[in-house]
Design a protein around this motif. Structure first.
Motif, PDB file in Angstrom:
ATOM      1  N   CYS A 229       0.724  -1.144   0.046  1.00  0.00           N
ATOM      2  CA  CYS A 229      -0.030   0.144  -0.033  1.00  0.00           C
ATOM      3  C   CYS A 229       1.014   1.063  -0.092  1.00  0.00           C
ATOM      4  O   CYS A 229       0.676   2.107  -0.533  1.00  0.00           O
ATOM      5  CB  CYS A 229      -0.964  -0.256   1.353  1.00  0.00           C
TER       6      CYS A 229
ATOM      7  N   VAL B 161      -2.025   2.703  -2.853  1.00  0.00           N
ATOM      8  CA  VAL B 161      -3.498   2.037  -2.687  1.00  0.00           C
ATOM      9  C   VAL B 161      -3.797   1.711  -1.286  1.00  0.00           C
ATOM     10  O   VAL B 161      -3.009   1.474  -0.445  1.00  0.00           O
ATOM     11  CB  VAL B 161      -3.345   0.863  -3.856  1.00  0.00           C
TER      12      VAL B 161
ATOM     13  N   THR C  28      -8.212  -2.449  -1.785  1.00  0.00           N
ATOM     14  CA  THR C  28      -7.965  -2.196  -2.980  1.00  0.00           C
ATOM     15  C   THR C  28      -6.990  -3.776  -3.343  1.00  0.00           C
ATOM     16  O   THR C  28      -7.428  -4.496  -4.377  1.00  0.00           O
ATOM     17  CB  THR C  28      -7.279  -1.290  -3.879  1.00  0.00           C
TER      18      THR C  28
ATOM     19  N   TYR D 122      -8.534  -6.780  -5.887  1.00  0.00           N
ATOM     20  CA  TYR D 122      -7.680  -7.183  -6.936  1.00  0.00           C
ATOM     21  C   TYR D 122      -7.603  -8.632  -6.970  1.00  0.00           C
ATOM     22  O   TYR D 122      -7.552  -9.470  -7.977  1.00  0.00           O
ATOM     23  CB  TYR D 122      -6.395  -6.684  -7.208  1.00  0.00           C
TER      24      TYR D 122
END
Lengths: 137, 137
Positions: A17, A22, A26, A30
Motif C-alpha cells: 500500500c 493504494v 483495493t 484485485y
DNA sequence: AGCAAAGCTGACGCGAGGGTAAACGTGACG
DNA sequence: CGTCACGTTTACCCTCGCGTCAGCTTTGCT
C-alpha cells in the motif's frame, strides 16, 4: 537459505500500500478479481515480485482507461502467452481501440469545456448587468 | 378550456423519451431523485414545460460532468431563488470549480494518451524485431 | 370478451471499489 | 500472566446512473 531471498522479495499488504499508494481493500479486491495472487503465510498475504509487476501494469492500465477485466485478460496473455508475438499483437489491437476511445473522449471533453466557458461568460454578463441595478436601487 | 392548453404543454413519457433521447427508466430515475416532478393522471406521468426545461438543464449539466445531486441543487437554486443574483453567483462558483476539474481531467487524459502512444510505438518496434526473426528461423 | 402495448412499481445487477463491524493475531509493557 | 493497542482478515452493505427483469394495471383495438 531461500528465506533471505524470500524476505527481500515478499511484501506485506502494508508495504504494498505504501509503495503503490493504494488501500488494502483495493489489493484484496484485485486478488478477488484474480488480478493478483499473493501467497499466504497463515492468513496474511505476502506479495511477490510478480504481484508487484502485475500491480504496476494494472495501475498503468487503469490510467489508460482499461477495465479491470480487460487488464486481467492482458495480464493472462502476458504470463500464459506461448508466443510473445501473439501477446504483443493482441495487446496492440486492444490498445488501438482504446486509444481511439480516449481521443474521442478528449474531443467531447473539449467541447464540454468550451460550452461551459460560454455559459460562464454569459452568466458573468448577466451578473454585470444585475450588479449596478442593485446598487442603483 | 384549459384542457387544450394542457394537451399542448403536457407530454407522455414516450414523447419525452423521443424528444430528449433518454429512456423511460432515466426519467423515472430522475423523478425519484427529485430532479423532475411530472404530474399524475391516474398513475401515468405527464411532463410539463417546466420538466422539459429542467431536463434540458440536467442533460447539459451531465455533459459538464456535474453529478445528479449537484444538478439538483443548482435546479433548486434556480426555481427557489429569491435573488437571481445569488443563483448566478453560486452557480458560477460551482461552475468554476468544475471547469478546473474538467481541465485537469483533460490534462491527465492527454498524458495518458501520450504514454499509451509511446507504449504502442515500443510494442511495434518489438513486433518489427520479432517478425523477421520468425521468418528467418 | 380477449389480447397486445404501454405504463407502473419494486427489486436486483454492474464496475470499482469505500466504509464499517466483528473476529483473530501479534507484539510490547507492566 | 494479563491486557492494551494495532494490524489484518472475512463479510456485508453503500455509492452512481442507470439497465433489466418480473409482475401488475390500464388503455385501446378488434
Amino acid at each position: 537459505m531461500n528465506e533471505d531471498v524470500m524476505k527481500e522479495s515478499l511484501m506485506t499488504i502494508r508495504e504494498m500500500c505504501d509503495t503503490f499508494a493504494v488501500t488494502p481493500r483495493t489489493l484484496r479486491f484485485y486478488e478477488a478479481k484474480e488480478l493478483l495472487f499473493p501467497i499466504r503465510e497463515g492468513q496474511k498475504r505476502l506479495f511477490t515480485r510478480r504481484d508487484r509487476a502485475r500491480l504496476k501494469l494494472i495501475l498503468r492500465g487503469k490510467r489508460f482507461g482499461f477495465s479491470l477485466e480487460e487488464i486481467r485478460q492482458l495480464l493472462d496473455l502476458y504470463h500464459m502467452g506461448d508466443s510473445q508475438f501473439t501477446q504483443l499483437r493482441e495487446g496492440l489491437t486492444l490498445a488501438q481501440a482504446h486509444l481511439a476511445q480516449m481521443e474521442e473522449k478528449r474531443a467531447e471533453l473539449d467541447d464540454a469545456i468550451g460550452e461551459l466557458k460560454e455559459q460562464m461568460a454569459w452568466a458573468e454578463t448577466r451578473l454585470a448587468e444585475l450588479e449596478p441595478t442593485k446598487r442603483a436601487s
